[in-house]
Write a protein that holds these residues in place. Sequence first.
Motif, PDB file in Angstrom:
ATOM      1  N   THR A  58      48.965  41.204  36.620  1.00  0.00           N
ATOM      2  CA  THR A  58      47.449  40.994  36.447  1.00  0.00           C
ATOM      3  C   THR A  58      46.929  40.383  37.471  1.00  0.00           C
ATOM      4  N   SER A  63      38.811  33.576  35.784  1.00  0.00           N
ATOM      5  CA  SER A  63      38.762  33.822  34.136  1.00  0.00           C
ATOM      6  C   SER A  63      40.061  34.025  33.635  1.00  0.00           C
ATOM      7  N   LEU A  64      41.040  34.398  34.338  1.00  0.00           N
ATOM      8  CA  LEU A  64      42.169  34.709  34.057  1.00  0.00           C
ATOM      9  C   LEU A  64      43.380  34.114  34.690  1.00  0.00           C
ATOM     10  N   ARG A  65      44.556  33.719  33.757  1.00  0.00           N
ATOM     11  CA  ARG A  65      45.768  33.330  34.722  1.00  0.00           C
ATOM     12  C   ARG A  65      45.233  31.791  35.247  1.00  0.00           C
ATOM     13  N   ASN A 122      50.468  31.787  38.926  1.00  0.00           N
ATOM     14  CA  ASN A 122      49.338  31.349  37.791  1.00  0.00           C
ATOM     15  C   ASN A 122      48.583  30.248  38.572  1.00  0.00           C
TER      16      ASN A 122
END
Length: 152
Positions: A58, A63-65, A122
């Motif tokens: 992804t 906002s992610l990871r 990440n």
Amino acid sequence: MIKGLYEAHLPVKDLTRSIEFYEKIGLELASESEKVVFFWIEKEKSWLGLWKTDKVNTPYHPSLRHIAFQVDLDDIRKAKHWLMDRGIEVREEFGIPPKEPIILLNKPHTHAAIYFHDPDGNSLELITPLQIDDANVNVDNKSYLSEWKEKE
């Protein structure tokens, strides 16, 4: 009611590689299964779950990871060398070269932070609050920690 963040989760490709990385940055393995491991961030208070999944592909977005680990002021000052001693490269963030921790100015709050990636890309951050709820912050955004002066 809410006292803090108990857990956060990230996708990973290889649990063995991720376990080695997160132990290298000082987290203690709390539990392990075939598809997920948990590390204590602060024992019995907060932990990080790493999930073996194809979702590791992804695309990154703030906002992610992304996980930010709070550290104290003395530790953030040493963070770049501490990471480098562990073979972890610090990275540029917000267009600022990673020569030392940077200042994050979100008035009325000021933080110092340094950024790096885990083996799966990440986004990880070490961060410390410098001034909270203070309209008189004394630095410009996009500067370095060495340019910040504590209030006298």
